[in-house]
Design an enzyme around this catalytic site. Structure first.
Site, PDB file in Angstrom:
ATOM      1  N   GLU A  55       0.839  -1.210   0.000  1.00 53.35           N
ATOM      2  CA  GLU A  55       0.000   0.000   0.000  1.00 53.35           C
ATOM      3  C   GLU A  55       0.869   1.252   0.000  1.00 53.35           C
ATOM      4  OE1 GLU A  55      -3.615   0.019   2.262  1.00 53.35           O
ATOM      5  OE2 GLU A  55      -3.095   1.960   3.124  1.00 53.35           O
ATOM      6  N   ARG A 112     -16.158   4.043   3.627  1.00 51.49           N
ATOM      7  CA  ARG A 112     -16.942   5.197   4.046  1.00 51.49           C
ATOM      8  C   ARG A 112     -16.019   6.381   4.316  1.00 51.49           C
ATOM      9  NH1 ARG A 112     -19.023   5.893   9.933  1.00 51.49           N
ATOM     10  NH2 ARG A 112     -16.836   6.483  10.004  1.00 51.49           N
ATOM     11  N   GLY A 113     -14.912   6.116   5.015  1.00 46.60           N
ATOM     12  CA  GLY A 113     -14.012   7.208   5.414  1.00 46.60           C
ATOM     13  C   GLY A 113     -14.387   7.739   6.781  1.00 46.60           C
ATOM     14  N   TYR A 146     -12.011  -5.082  10.413  1.00 46.85           N
ATOM     15  CA  TYR A 146     -11.331  -4.635  11.634  1.00 46.85           C
ATOM     16  C   TYR A 146     -11.185  -5.790  12.630  1.00 46.85           C
ATOM     17  CZ  TYR A 146     -12.361  -0.235   9.406  1.00 46.85           C
ATOM     18  OH  TYR A 146     -12.416   0.773   8.471  1.00 46.85           O
ATOM     19  N   HIS A 191     -14.247  -2.007  14.606  1.00 44.03           N
ATOM     20  CA  HIS A 191     -14.132  -0.589  14.262  1.00 44.03           C
ATOM     21  C   HIS A 191     -14.442   0.261  15.509  1.00 44.03           C
ATOM     22  CE1 HIS A 191     -15.489   3.283  12.431  1.00 44.03           C
ATOM     23  NE2 HIS A 191     -14.445   3.052  11.658  1.00 44.03           N
ATOM     24  N   GLN A 206      -7.686  -3.808   8.902  1.00 46.28           N
ATOM     25  CA  GLN A 206      -6.964  -2.762   9.615  1.00 46.28           C
ATOM     26  C   GLN A 206      -5.663  -3.384  10.155  1.00 46.28           C
ATOM     27  OE1 GLN A 206      -5.875   0.065  10.199  1.00 46.28           O
ATOM     28  NE2 GLN A 206      -7.766   1.076  10.884  1.00 46.28           N
ATOM     29  N   LYS A 262       8.053   3.727   1.888  1.00 42.40           N
ATOM     30  CA  LYS A 262       9.471   3.548   2.224  1.00 42.40           C
ATOM     31  C   LYS A 262       9.950   2.240   1.588  1.00 42.40           C
ATOM     32  CE  LYS A 262       9.530   6.282   6.371  1.00 42.40           C
ATOM     33  NZ  LYS A 262       8.915   6.320   7.661  1.00 42.40           N
TER      34      LYS A 262
HETATM   35  P1  FAD Z   1     -18.065   1.289   7.227  1.00 35.81           P
HETATM   36  O1  FAD Z   1     -17.951  -0.085   6.690  1.00 35.81           O
HETATM   37  O2  FAD Z   1     -19.228   2.118   6.785  1.00 35.81           O
HETATM   38  O3  FAD Z   1     -18.072   1.172   8.822  1.00 35.81           O
HETATM   39  C1  FAD Z   1     -17.987   2.333   9.651  1.00 35.81           C
HETATM   40  C2  FAD Z   1     -18.734   2.075  10.975  1.00 35.81           C
HETATM   41  O4  FAD Z   1     -20.126   1.988  10.708  1.00 35.81           O
HETATM   42  C3  FAD Z   1     -18.358   0.761  11.643  1.00 35.81           C
HETATM   43  O5  FAD Z   1     -18.405   0.979  13.031  1.00 35.81           O
HETATM   44  C4  FAD Z   1     -19.442  -0.209  11.209  1.00 35.81           C
HETATM   45  O6  FAD Z   1     -19.692  -1.242  12.172  1.00 35.81           O
HETATM   46  C5  FAD Z   1     -20.650   0.715  11.081  1.00 35.81           C
HETATM   47  N1  FAD Z   1     -21.533   0.292   9.988  1.00 35.81           N
HETATM   48  C6  FAD Z   1     -21.161  -0.193   8.761  1.00 35.81           C
HETATM   49  N2  FAD Z   1     -22.254  -0.465   8.020  1.00 35.81           N
HETATM   50  C7  FAD Z   1     -23.331  -0.127   8.765  1.00 35.81           C
HETATM   51  C8  FAD Z   1     -24.724  -0.165   8.547  1.00 35.81           C
HETATM   52  N3  FAD Z   1     -25.216  -0.598   7.375  1.00 35.81           N
HETATM   53  N4  FAD Z   1     -25.557   0.260   9.551  1.00 35.81           N
HETATM   54  C9  FAD Z   1     -25.056   0.726  10.719  1.00 35.81           C
HETATM   55  N5  FAD Z   1     -23.733   0.774  10.998  1.00 35.81           N
HETATM   56  C10 FAD Z   1     -22.869   0.357  10.033  1.00 35.81           C
HETATM   57  N6  FAD Z   1      -9.520   6.197   5.115  1.00 35.81           N
HETATM   58  C11 FAD Z   1      -9.294   7.152   4.198  1.00 35.81           C
HETATM   59  O7  FAD Z   1      -9.704   8.315   4.375  1.00 35.81           O
HETATM   60  N7  FAD Z   1      -8.608   6.880   3.040  1.00 35.81           N
HETATM   61  C12 FAD Z   1      -8.140   5.623   2.756  1.00 35.81           C
HETATM   62  O8  FAD Z   1      -7.524   5.409   1.715  1.00 35.81           O
HETATM   63  C13 FAD Z   1      -8.371   4.582   3.716  1.00 35.81           C
HETATM   64  N8  FAD Z   1      -7.946   3.314   3.480  1.00 35.81           N
HETATM   65  C14 FAD Z   1      -8.227   2.321   4.399  1.00 35.81           C
HETATM   66  C15 FAD Z   1      -7.810   0.997   4.115  1.00 35.81           C
HETATM   67  C16 FAD Z   1      -8.047  -0.027   5.028  1.00 35.81           C
HETATM   68  C17 FAD Z   1      -7.592  -1.434   4.716  1.00 35.81           C
HETATM   69  C18 FAD Z   1      -8.719   0.274   6.252  1.00 35.81           C
HETATM   70  C19 FAD Z   1      -8.964  -0.820   7.253  1.00 35.81           C
HETATM   71  C20 FAD Z   1      -9.141   1.570   6.523  1.00 35.81           C
HETATM   72  C21 FAD Z   1      -8.903   2.607   5.606  1.00 35.81           C
HETATM   73  N9  FAD Z   1      -9.316   3.930   5.849  1.00 35.81           N
HETATM   74  C22 FAD Z   1      -9.081   4.920   4.915  1.00 35.81           C
HETATM   75  C23 FAD Z   1      -9.970   4.280   7.121  1.00 35.81           C
HETATM   76  C24 FAD Z   1     -11.502   4.174   7.027  1.00 35.81           C
HETATM   77  O9  FAD Z   1     -11.980   5.145   6.132  1.00 35.81           O
HETATM   78  C25 FAD Z   1     -12.090   4.374   8.441  1.00 35.81           C
HETATM   79  O10 FAD Z   1     -11.755   3.281   9.249  1.00 35.81           O
HETATM   80  C26 FAD Z   1     -13.579   4.688   8.502  1.00 35.81           C
HETATM   81  O11 FAD Z   1     -13.870   5.124   9.844  1.00 35.81           O
HETATM   82  C27 FAD Z   1     -14.497   3.507   8.225  1.00 35.81           C
HETATM   83  O12 FAD Z   1     -14.532   3.176   6.900  1.00 35.81           O
HETATM   84  P2  FAD Z   1     -15.292   1.804   6.455  1.00 35.81           P
HETATM   85  O13 FAD Z   1     -15.275   1.754   5.000  1.00 35.81           O
HETATM   86  O14 FAD Z   1     -14.792   0.644   7.217  1.00 35.81           O
HETATM   87  O15 FAD Z   1     -16.782   2.158   6.961  1.00 35.81           O
END
Ligand code: FAD
Length: 285
Positions: free
Chosen positions: A15, A105-106, A145, A149, A176, A272
């Protein structure tokens, strides 16, 4: 290739993040050229929080896909985005021949008000995945996660949300960071019991400087086991020794994951190449 992961092959992926300033693109290409020589199955490119500098993700992903000839996985977050802008980015990726999107989602941007957050067009990543599935030909990955999360009140509930991402059309997950493999194995067992069948890559963050604990690690919510805390206490003030010890720790973590035949290993390279080269050469020897 990402297709190998989907076909059940054990993959190794890396990555990177886009350079923060325009003038740094040349050195980014040098970094990518070195990472490309490690012959990873794919390289993912992060997306600036809240969609800042999204064009840079496309640019770097295009270099990986078209110049290095390696599958690029472009990250895309939706928390502050409208459907129209998501489609524009998906289209820009398609035009560059990039088929794979890490659909996220972010995190909520600091300047987003409660009202804006409540009215966001995509509530969660599963909605982004369904939308891309319906409107584009992209293949989507999602985040998972091993220690749950930070917003979710239980692992049980987090896993139900993860299953929704699979049901929406995610083809694979990347985890994560975690520093104790037992968290990953326990998570994997629970996920499989919940009917999550798609490949899950284990992501490793090499800790090569003590300051990482105060930044990326604390934001990730990953626990720091005593072995890693001891190592930082011993070597933290000696940068070269710390780097070597952090690389050794990551190598041991990955070798154990390989013995346990996890679907894929994903390394957060932090741009790096030397660190990535030391790890990849050791785990392949
Ligand atoms: P979601 O899957 O939407 O989950 C977020 C929260 O909402 C969780 O607590 C989940 O349990 C809950 N949830 C999910 N679906 C629902 C639903 N249908 N109803 C109710 N609750 C729900 N961030 C960046 O800004 N840029 C990046 O490039 C980036 N890359 C990443 C790569 C990896 C491998 C990981 C693990 C994280 C990355 N992140 C990045 C961080 C990520 O954006 C954050 O962790 C963010 O808070 C959650 O994103 P998610 O897609 O997991 O969200």
């Amino acid at each position: 290739m990402i297709q190998d992961l989907l076909n059940g092959k054990h993959t190794l992926s890396l990555e990177v993040f886009p350079p923060k300033k325009d003038g740094e693109f040349e050195s980014a290409h040098e970094i990518l050229d070195r990472l490309g020589k490690l012959n990873p199955d794919f390289i993912s490119v992060t997306y600036g929080a809240g969609g800042s500098r999204s064009g840079k993700t496309v640019e770097i992903a295009s270099y990986i896909q078209n110049h290095l000839g390696i599958d690029a996985l472009a990250h895309l977050t939706c928390v502050g985005s409208k459907k129209e802008s998501i489609l524009q980015i998906a289209e820009a990726l398609s035009l560059q021949g990039i088929r794979h999107i890490m659909a996220l989602r972010g995190d909520r941007p600091k300047d987003m008000t409660d009202e804006q957050f409540a009215q966001r067009e995509f509530a969660h990543a599963n909605e982004l995945i369904s939308f891309l599935k319906e409107s584009t030909n992209h293949i989507m990955g999602g985040a998972c996660y091993p220690e749950k999360h930070y917003e979710c009140f239980s692992m049980e509930s987090d896993l139900l949300h993860l299953k929704q991402k699979q049901d929406a059309g995610a083809s694979f997950f990347i985890s994560q960071m975690f520093f104790d493999n037992d968290f990953f194995y326990s998570f994997l067992e629970k996920a499989r019991k919940k009917g999550i069948t798609i490949p899950i890559c284990a992501a490793i963050m090499p800790i090569t400087a003590a300051k990482q604990l105060g930044t990326s690690v604390s934001l990730s919510g990953a626990s720091v086991p005593k072995t890693l805390a001891d190592l930082i206490a011993t070597y933290g003030d000696h940068p070269e020794d710390m780097q070597k010890a952090g690389i050794d720790f990551a190598i041991r973590q990955i070798q154990d994951l390989q013995l346990n035949e996890v679907d894929g290993i994903h390394i957060y390279t932090m741009n790096k190449p030397l660190i990535a080269e030391s790890i990849v050469n050791a785990i392949r020897s």
